[in-house]
Design an enzyme around this catalytic site. Sequence first.
Site, PDB file in Angstrom:
ATOM      1  N   TYR A 270      -1.813  -0.279  10.563  1.00  0.00           N
ATOM      2  CA  TYR A 270      -1.862  -0.633   9.132  1.00  0.00           C
ATOM      3  C   TYR A 270      -0.589  -0.172   8.435  1.00  0.00           C
ATOM      4  CZ  TYR A 270      -3.770  -0.902   4.338  1.00  0.00           C
ATOM      5  OH  TYR A 270      -3.992  -1.199   3.017  1.00  0.00           O
TER       6      TYR A 270
ATOM      7  N   SER B  80       0.867  -1.192   0.000  1.00  0.00           N
ATOM      8  CA  SER B  80       0.000   0.000   0.000  1.00  0.00           C
ATOM      9  C   SER B  80       0.895   1.230   0.000  1.00  0.00           C
ATOM     10  CB  SER B  80      -0.853   0.000   1.273  1.00  0.00           C
ATOM     11  OG  SER B  80      -1.428   1.282   1.501  1.00  0.00           O
TER      12      SER B  80
HETATM   13  P1  NAP Z   1     -11.470  -5.780   0.977  1.00  0.00           P
HETATM   14  O1  NAP Z   1     -12.506  -5.588  -0.064  1.00  0.00           O
HETATM   15  O2  NAP Z   1     -11.815  -5.565   2.415  1.00  0.00           O
HETATM   16  O3  NAP Z   1     -10.842  -7.214   0.761  1.00  0.00           O
HETATM   17  C1  NAP Z   1      -9.970  -7.794   1.703  1.00  0.00           C
HETATM   18  C2  NAP Z   1      -9.827  -9.259   1.366  1.00  0.00           C
HETATM   19  O4  NAP Z   1      -8.926  -9.845   2.307  1.00  0.00           O
HETATM   20  C3  NAP Z   1     -11.155  -9.993   1.445  1.00  0.00           C
HETATM   21  O5  NAP Z   1     -11.266 -10.847   0.332  1.00  0.00           O
HETATM   22  C4  NAP Z   1     -11.031 -10.790   2.732  1.00  0.00           C
HETATM   23  O6  NAP Z   1     -11.680 -12.049   2.569  1.00  0.00           O
HETATM   24  C5  NAP Z   1      -9.528 -11.006   2.813  1.00  0.00           C
HETATM   25  N1  NAP Z   1      -9.087 -11.294   4.171  1.00  0.00           N
HETATM   26  C6  NAP Z   1      -9.180 -10.509   5.271  1.00  0.00           C
HETATM   27  N2  NAP Z   1      -8.713 -11.177   6.329  1.00  0.00           N
HETATM   28  C7  NAP Z   1      -8.327 -12.397   5.890  1.00  0.00           C
HETATM   29  C8  NAP Z   1      -7.766 -13.541   6.503  1.00  0.00           C
HETATM   30  N3  NAP Z   1      -7.534 -13.581   7.838  1.00  0.00           N
HETATM   31  N4  NAP Z   1      -7.493 -14.628   5.743  1.00  0.00           N
HETATM   32  C9  NAP Z   1      -7.744 -14.606   4.418  1.00  0.00           C
HETATM   33  N5  NAP Z   1      -8.267 -13.578   3.775  1.00  0.00           N
HETATM   34  C10 NAP Z   1      -8.562 -12.479   4.511  1.00  0.00           C
HETATM   35  O7  NAP Z   1     -10.229  -4.794   0.720  1.00  0.00           O
HETATM   36  P2  NAP Z   1      -9.339  -4.543  -0.580  1.00  0.00           P
HETATM   37  O8  NAP Z   1      -9.272  -3.089  -0.761  1.00  0.00           O
HETATM   38  O9  NAP Z   1      -9.780  -5.390  -1.702  1.00  0.00           O
HETATM   39  O10 NAP Z   1      -7.913  -5.008  -0.044  1.00  0.00           O
HETATM   40  C11 NAP Z   1      -7.123  -5.971  -0.693  1.00  0.00           C
HETATM   41  C12 NAP Z   1      -5.660  -5.676  -0.390  1.00  0.00           C
HETATM   42  O11 NAP Z   1      -5.306  -4.438  -0.995  1.00  0.00           O
HETATM   43  C13 NAP Z   1      -5.359  -5.517   1.109  1.00  0.00           C
HETATM   44  O12 NAP Z   1      -4.105  -6.105   1.394  1.00  0.00           O
HETATM   45  C14 NAP Z   1      -5.290  -4.021   1.285  1.00  0.00           C
HETATM   46  O13 NAP Z   1      -4.503  -3.645   2.376  1.00  0.00           O
HETATM   47  C15 NAP Z   1      -4.672  -3.624  -0.045  1.00  0.00           C
HETATM   48  N6  NAP Z   1      -4.859  -2.226  -0.420  1.00  0.00           N
HETATM   49  C16 NAP Z   1      -6.108  -1.723  -0.636  1.00  0.00           C
HETATM   50  C17 NAP Z   1      -6.240  -0.390  -1.009  1.00  0.00           C
HETATM   51  C18 NAP Z   1      -7.584   0.246  -1.239  1.00  0.00           C
HETATM   52  O14 NAP Z   1      -7.654   1.487  -1.303  1.00  0.00           O
HETATM   53  N7  NAP Z   1      -8.658  -0.516  -1.395  1.00  0.00           N
HETATM   54  C19 NAP Z   1      -5.102   0.412  -1.172  1.00  0.00           C
HETATM   55  C20 NAP Z   1      -3.860  -0.141  -0.944  1.00  0.00           C
HETATM   56  C21 NAP Z   1      -3.741  -1.462  -0.583  1.00  0.00           C
HETATM   57  P3  NAP Z   1     -12.517 -12.817   3.731  1.00  0.00           P
HETATM   58  O15 NAP Z   1     -13.117 -11.777   4.615  1.00  0.00           O
HETATM   59  O16 NAP Z   1     -13.497 -13.621   2.947  1.00  0.00           O
HETATM   60  O17 NAP Z   1     -11.480 -13.666   4.406  1.00  0.00           O
END
Ligand code: NAP
Length: 254
Positions: free
Chosen positions: A157, A144
């Site tokens: 985070y 991130s």
């Molecule tokens: P999201 O929609 O909340 O998705 C998070 C995913 O992680 C879900 O599929 C969730 O699946 C999974 N997860 C959470 N805890 C878990 C665990 N203990 N074991 C396995 N899976 C788990 O958020 P997102 O934005 O798509 O985030 C995806 C990645 O991108 C993350 O690493 C986040 O930090 C990174 N990121 C996001 C952004 C942004 O602005 N959206 C920016 C930079 C980086 P389940 O709940 O089904 O397990």
Amino acid sequence: MRGQLDGVVAVVTGASGGLGEHFARLLAREGAAVALTARRADRIAAIAEDLARGGTRAIAVPLDVADAHAIGPAFDRIQEALGPIGVLVNNAGVGGEGLALDLSVEAFDNTFAVNVRGTYFAAVEAARRMIAAGVSGRIVNIASIASHTVLPGLSAYCGSKAAAAMLTKSLAREWARKGIAVNALCPGYIETDINAEWFRTEGGQKQIRGFPRRRLMEPTDLDAALLMLAGPAAGSITGSVITIDDGQSLPGGG
Ligand code: NAP
């Protein structure tokens, strides 16, 4: 039509929605067989069925990456079903919200258990299998802009994502002669479940107005970089931490 990942087996963690689902569908479009993992078994099963209807070899394997001992057996199941793992997208992550003065020990530990320990041991278990199979592997850690930029109110985070970036470089060095590329993507803000509530608030809207381009990103903005790091181009890219953020972390942004 041939894709750049024809014949490759790709694993995506946290593939039950958000960016992980997007990456799984993107890799499938490029010809990869895809294993979707996450805790919400019903959601990954539905996405895998949808991909299979479109002609992709896809399976859903429930996995909580915070349970480090469950990762190896899950990857064994994937290999039995699809063949040797060639790509791991280490995407599972949690927001770890909470001002430091209010953050519980449990919330801090969960952030690191998923974002750091889960990322680390998923990389290790994937690399172990890539080395055994003689595969030129690709590991893409989804870090991130929080890896290198303070996101106010998100200290745990930010710490976890900085750790994810550094372990990317350390593992890349360790496996440099094993044919494995380990890289990280640092996306800027994209609306998903992790932040949707925040961006509906006045504070969230104000934050968007403060970004240099006054907007959030779209998941597709990450496609070119993700495919580069998952595909043949990464033969000479390893240990790179690449920011794709629409300028959000530039001075005066955020
Ligand atoms: P999201 O929609 O909340 O998705 C998070 C995913 O992680 C879900 O599929 C969730 O699946 C999974 N997860 C959470 N805890 C878990 C665990 N203990 N074991 C396995 N899976 C788990 O958020 P997102 O934005 O798509 O985030 C995806 C990645 O991108 C993350 O690493 C986040 O930090 C990174 N990121 C996001 C952004 C942004 O602005 N959206 C920016 C930079 C980086 P389940 O709940 O089904 O397990």
